[in-house]
Design a protein around this motif. Structure first.
Motif, mmCIF file in Angstrom:
data_model
loop_
_atom_site.group_PDB
_atom_site.id
_atom_site.type_symbol
_atom_site.label_atom_id
_atom_site.label_comp_id
_atom_site.label_asym_id
_atom_site.label_seq_id
_atom_site.Cartn_x
_atom_site.Cartn_y
_atom_site.Cartn_z
ATOM 1 N N THR A 1 -2.651 -3.374 -4.146
ATOM 2 C CA THR A 1 -3.317 -2.678 -3.042
ATOM 3 C C THR A 1 -4.320 -1.643 -3.558
ATOM 4 O OG1 THR A 1 -1.259 -2.941 -1.815
ATOM 5 C CG2 THR A 1 -2.939 -1.597 -0.803
ATOM 6 N N GLN B 1 -2.894 -7.006 -9.189
ATOM 7 C CA GLN B 1 -3.533 -6.347 -8.048
ATOM 8 C C GLN B 1 -2.453 -5.699 -7.193
ATOM 9 O OE1 GLN B 1 -6.645 -5.870 -7.463
ATOM 10 N NE2 GLN B 1 -7.663 -7.346 -8.787
ATOM 11 N N SER C 1 2.702 -1.326 -0.635
ATOM 12 C CA SER C 1 1.924 -2.216 -1.490
ATOM 13 C C SER C 1 2.599 -3.558 -1.670
ATOM 14 C CB SER C 1 1.737 -1.595 -2.879
ATOM 15 O OG SER C 1 1.076 -0.365 -2.799
ATOM 16 N N SER C 2 1.774 -4.561 -1.873
ATOM 17 C CA SER C 2 2.258 -5.866 -2.309
ATOM 18 C C SER C 2 1.589 -6.143 -3.651
ATOM 19 C CB SER C 2 1.910 -6.952 -1.293
ATOM 20 O OG SER C 2 0.508 -7.056 -1.163
ATOM 21 N N TYR D 1 7.819 -5.985 -2.356
ATOM 22 C CA TYR D 1 7.266 -4.887 -1.575
ATOM 23 C C TYR D 1 7.519 -3.605 -2.347
ATOM 24 C CZ TYR D 1 6.928 -1.376 2.094
ATOM 25 O OH TYR D 1 6.592 -0.268 2.821
#
Length: 144
Positions: free
Chosen positions: A66, A64, A91-92, A112
């Motif tokens: 973001t 997953q 995004s992570s 990150y």
């Protein structure tokens, strides 16, 4: 202007060179655009490898990022699965799966990512926990 500069031969010579300049410029423009597209779609992205070090399979594994899920499917005990994520903004990364206990799990990978980042992340999962994490990310985002 001299008579030669106005002659049909001189005008023909000039238009011939003008055509060559236009065609070469257009070809150069197409080459630059093609190189940019190649870099964006082929070289970009972060390769994520997940290893299952647990006693049973990890089912329905999804990376997953973001809003951009990448499905890896089931990973048998001792096996690996790999997918490439393409961050489009801040995004992570999380790994979502169903464990041996038939419960859904969502593990946060400590990283990150931003648009244009590329590199490799290798992680292992044991007993519904991240067992090992290796990251090698090129953190120079593209200017566009």
């Amino acid at each position: 202007m001299s008579d030669y500069e106005q002659s049909p031969i001189a005008l023909k010579w000039r238009s011939k060179w003008l055509r060559r300049i236009v065609v070469c410029s257009a070809g150069l423009g197409v080459a630059i655009i093609s190189l940019g597209l190649f870099e964006h779609y082929v070289l970009a992205g972060v390769s994520v490898t997940v290893q299952n070090k647990g006693p049973g399979p990890l089912r329905s594994v999804v990376l997953q990022l973001t809003g951009n899920p990448v499905e890896l499917g089931d990973i048998a005990s001792g096996a690996f699965a790999q997918g490439t994520v393409y961050p489009e903004g801040d995004s992570s990364l999380e790994i979502e799966f169903t464990g041996v206990d038939d419960k859904p799990h969502r593990l946060d990978v400590d990283c990150y990512l931003e648009r244009g980042y590329r590199g490799v992340i290798r992680t292992a999962i044991r007993d519904a926990r991240l067992d090992k994490l290796h990251q090698q990310i090129d953190v120079r985002p593209r200017p566009y």
